[in-house]
Write an enzyme that holds these catalytic residues in place. Structure first.
Site, PDB file in Angstrom:
ATOM      1  CG  HIS A  76      36.673  38.953  35.950  1.00 14.65           C
ATOM      2  ND1 HIS A  76      36.300  40.078  34.996  1.00 14.65           N
ATOM      3  CD2 HIS A  76      36.606  37.852  35.644  1.00 14.65           C
ATOM      4  CE1 HIS A  76      36.144  39.121  34.249  1.00 14.65           C
ATOM      5  NE2 HIS A  76      36.106  37.773  34.437  1.00 14.65           N
ATOM      6  CB  SER A  77      40.223  39.348  33.891  1.00 17.47           C
ATOM      7  OG  SER A  77      40.833  39.276  32.883  1.00 17.47           O
ATOM      8  CE1 TYR A  78      45.869  45.330  35.929  1.00 17.58           C
ATOM      9  CE2 TYR A  78      43.670  46.144  36.414  1.00 17.58           C
ATOM     10  CZ  TYR A  78      45.196  46.246  36.681  1.00 17.58           C
ATOM     11  OH  TYR A  78      45.558  47.236  37.153  1.00 17.58           O
TER      12      TYR A  78
END
Length: 254
Positions: A76-78
């Site tokens: 997720h994300s980073y």
């Protein structure tokens, strides 16, 4: 049944996947959701030395220690950066990789370079002014599309500052990463910081799915996300010939 390794993004811990993990396990799947070094309940290990390679090694060690095979690796994300780094290191252990509103880097790119310029500037400024030059303070959850006060009350006490070095470190990728099929999930009910990353995924020939929710999909839309991950996992169990062909297409496009 599939084996999922769910990797959280900035400020979070493995606990943020609890709602999704519960649903995956009820469907019979094996789920691992590690907390990365220096975050959440492991924040006592935080230092200016914690970088992207630290977090890649966290997940590689999990895979090796538990002898995990044919995993569905979700970032997720980073953690898109982490997923790419882990897949490069252990391509034979990963059946498919999933980027949930996450960074899709090329070799040598850092997460900071992949953020929209205004967001990257804000993060760097926050680290310099309020994070002693090496920490990114927790962001306002409403900006991330968390509208329910109950969700914010659940998240906020558990979130911790994130090491900025993980955003300035480049990911190093060899050709093996392109052998592993990939999919992208974009969360479309917020400011859509990762729209450019979804476009990158399309350019590489990856399937791109959209979820009508904010950036914190594992909290705000756990059932929809779990259903989507189960579907992606099922598609990754296609005959090896189909998988090799998909990998070849991804390599050619990427």
């Amino acid at each position: 049944m599939a084996t999922f390794v769910l990797v959280h993004g900035a400020w979070h811990g493995g606990w943020c996947w609890d709602r999704v993990a519960e649903r995956l396990r009820l469907d019979g799947h094996e789920v691992h959701a590690p907390t990365l070094t220096g975050l959440s309940e492991r924040s006592h290990l935080l230092s200016p030395l914690v970088g992207l390679e630290t977090h890649v090694e966290d997940v590689v060690r999990l895979i090796d220690t538990l002898a995990l095979k044919e995993i569905v690796l979700v970032g997720h994300s980073y953690a898109g950066q982490v997923v790419s780094g882990v897949t490069d290191r252990r391509p034979d252990a990963v059946a498919t990789r999933v980027y949930l509103d996450a960074f899709v880097a090329r070799d040598g790119e850092a997460a900071r370079e992949l953020l929209p310029e205004t967001v990257a500037h804000h993060w760097a400024e926050s680290a310099a002014e309020r994070g002693f030059g090496w920490l990114v303070p927790v962001r306002d959850l409403t900006v991330l599309g968390v509208d329910d006060p109950a969700d914010r009350d659940w998240l906020l006490p558990r979130l911790t500052a994130h090491p900025w070095k993980t955003y300035t470190d480049a990911v190093h990728l060899g050709p093996d990463v392109d052998r592993v099929p990939a999919a992208f999930i974009e969360c479309v009910s917020w400011m859509r910081v990762f729209r450019g990353q979804a476009d990158r995924a399309r350019e590489r020939g990856w399937p791109v799915h959209e979820l009508e929710t904010g950036h914190e999909a594992m909290v705000t839309a756990p059932q929809a996300l779990a259903d989507l991950l189960i579907g992606i996992a099922a598609s990754s169990t296609s005959p090896s010939g189909e998988r090799d062909a998909a990998s070849a297409r991804a390599s050619k496009v990427g």
